[in-house]
Design a protein around this motif. Structure first.
Motif, mmCIF file in Angstrom:
data_model
loop_
_atom_site.group_PDB
_atom_site.id
_atom_site.type_symbol
_atom_site.label_atom_id
_atom_site.label_comp_id
_atom_site.label_asym_id
_atom_site.label_seq_id
_atom_site.Cartn_x
_atom_site.Cartn_y
_atom_site.Cartn_z
ATOM 1 N N MET A 268 0.831 -1.200 0.000
ATOM 2 C CA MET A 268 0.000 0.000 0.000
ATOM 3 C C MET A 268 0.867 1.251 0.000
ATOM 4 O O MET A 268 0.593 2.216 -0.724
ATOM 5 N N LEU A 269 1.941 1.236 0.791
ATOM 6 C CA LEU A 269 2.845 2.377 0.865
ATOM 7 C C LEU A 269 3.498 2.644 -0.491
ATOM 8 O O LEU A 269 3.574 3.784 -0.958
ATOM 9 N N LEU A 270 3.963 1.572 -1.131
ATOM 10 C CA LEU A 270 4.635 1.718 -2.418
ATOM 11 C C LEU A 270 3.690 2.269 -3.483
ATOM 12 O O LEU A 270 4.006 3.246 -4.187
ATOM 13 N N VAL A 271 2.541 1.652 -3.621
ATOM 14 C CA VAL A 271 1.577 2.091 -4.639
ATOM 15 C C VAL A 271 1.095 3.500 -4.339
ATOM 16 O O VAL A 271 0.988 4.342 -5.238
ATOM 17 N N GLY A 272 0.816 3.780 -3.074
ATOM 18 C CA GLY A 272 0.306 5.102 -2.703
ATOM 19 C C GLY A 272 1.286 6.211 -3.033
ATOM 20 O O GLY A 272 0.904 7.276 -3.533
ATOM 21 N N GLU A 273 2.573 5.983 -2.780
ATOM 22 C CA GLU A 273 3.562 7.020 -3.059
ATOM 23 C C GLU A 273 3.703 7.259 -4.565
ATOM 24 O O GLU A 273 3.801 8.399 -5.020
ATOM 25 N N LEU A 274 3.673 6.184 -5.336
ATOM 26 C CA LEU A 274 3.788 6.346 -6.787
ATOM 27 C C LEU A 274 2.547 7.015 -7.368
ATOM 28 O O LEU A 274 2.646 7.871 -8.259
ATOM 29 N N GLU A 275 1.376 6.636 -6.878
ATOM 30 C CA GLU A 275 0.141 7.231 -7.404
ATOM 31 C C GLU A 275 0.033 8.706 -7.039
ATOM 32 O O GLU A 275 -0.476 9.523 -7.820
ATOM 33 N N THR A 276 0.521 9.069 -5.866
ATOM 34 C CA THR A 276 0.532 10.480 -5.472
ATOM 35 C C THR A 276 1.448 11.282 -6.387
ATOM 36 O O THR A 276 1.117 12.388 -6.833
#
Length: 369
Positions: A268-276
């Motif tokens: 979740m952390l990885l995807v969230g940072e990239l999507e942001t």
């Protein structure tokens, strides 16, 4: 998988089948000196991506191009970097009958543009051209080199900025020279033995007494009048190169998700940072598409670029760790992780631009020297 679904949908809309084709080719092959990546992209009409529909191109917007460049980065860092040069060259060419005709040829023939062009931003001087020219009957003779220069072997046309003195003028003016890649006097020299982006054809392009005709040159006046014209190229570069590297990190995170590595919280952390980070690119791209070329937009694009750079650093490091040491030693994660680090070396440097951006935030004009 829903990760990067919107970007892949955009790619399918403009270059249908390209993503699937690239996925069939092992990353180790795409990241080699003999990579088929550029040939595949040409096969699917990719060179016409940013050429307007009126000129026979695909007519992608900056936002749509950012989506596609992210997809390319996730599949092949070398291809993304090479295509980025072409895309930004297309965006930086000032409008005019001659250049519109050339862009039509690019779209119709799937031609690649390499660039030895100067860049500029509002309030700044234009970076000194790397080529020099002298008058000859009916045209000009050019000398100099561009390094590094991607697309060095696949380029069909080299576009170059050069200071030339028009007939009857008191001083030299900045001009755009359009040079066929097959012109006598153009030589491609190895740049080194670097292992990053081997498939991008990044070498040194040397011009020795290359002769071009008068109709291959367009004059744009004094250099201080070019800032507005080149803003589009500058902004396009900062956003698209950010999307390319975001794609490289996304390729690592995609592997983490597919293999179920780490915990749900890690993923979740990885995807969230990239999507942001992607949302920030999209926001500035939309602002530019609405016609803004103000210094505040340039500053915002630069801030986004460096925010993306930090996001890529963090996510690529964690994703590579989660993929494990075996994948790093004998798999493909080392290729992607190493490529991710190169965003820091694209202009402008973080330390070089920090002062101008800091002063701009404090209320002073945005001036970059």
């Amino acid at each position: 998988m829903r990760f990067m679904a919107r970007e892949r949908e955009t790619a399918e809309q403009f270059v249908p089948g390209l993503d699937a084709k690239l996925r069939e080719v092992p990353l180790e092959v795409l990241e080699s000196k003999d990579s088929p990546g550029l040939s595949i992209f040409r096969e699917f009409g990719g060179p016409g991506l940013l050429v307007g529909k009126a000129s026979g191109g695909l007519g992608a917007s900056l936002l749509e191009a950012a989506h596609i460049h992210r997809v390319l980065g996730s599949r092949s860092p070398s291809l993304a970097i090479a295509v980025n040069m072409h895309s930004c060259t297309v965006a930086a060419i000032p409008p005019g009958p001659g250049t519109e005709a050339m862009l039509g040829m690019v779209a119709a023939g799937g031609l690649y543009l390499a660039s030895a062009f100067a860049e500029g931003i509002p309030g700044a001087g234009v970076i000194a051209p790397t080529l020099r020219g002298e008058r000859i009957p009916g045209g000009w003779k050019l000398n100099g080199s561009k390094k590094p220069c991607s697309l060095s072997r696949s380029m069909d046309i080299l576009t170059a900025s050069v200071l030339l003195r028009p007939d009857g003028a008191d001083e030299a003016e900045l001009a755009l020279a359009v040079i066929p890649a097959t012109s006598p006097g153009i030589e491609v020299r190895p740049l080194g033995t670097g292992l990053v982006f081997p498939g991008s054809e990044t070498e040194e392009v040397v011009l020795t007494d290359v002769e071009i005709t008068d109709d291959s040159v367009s004059f744009f006046g004094k250099t201080d009048s070019l800032n507005a014209a080149l803003t589009a190229g500058w902004l396009t570069f900062e956003l698209l190169v950010s999307a390319c590297y975001l794609g490289m990190a996304s390729g690592l995170v995609e592997r983490v998700s597919e293999q179920g590595r780490g915990t749900a919280a890690d993923r979740m952390l990885l995807v969230g940072e990239l999507e942001t980070a992607m949302a920030a690119i999209e926001a500035v791209a939309t602002e530019i598409m609405e016609g803004s070329g103000e210094p505040s937009t340039v500053a915002r694009a630069l801030h986004v670029r460096f925010a993306v750079q930090r996001a890529v650093e963090r996510t690529s490091a964690l994703a590579t760790e989660l993929l494990g040491g075996v994948a790093f030693m004998v798999g493909s994660s080392a290729l992607l992780y190493t490529a991710c680090r190169a965003l820091a070396f694209h202009p402008p440097s973080r330390t070089g631009i920090a002062g101008p951006l800091d002063r701009f935030v404090a209320g002073e004009p945005l001036i970059v020297t």
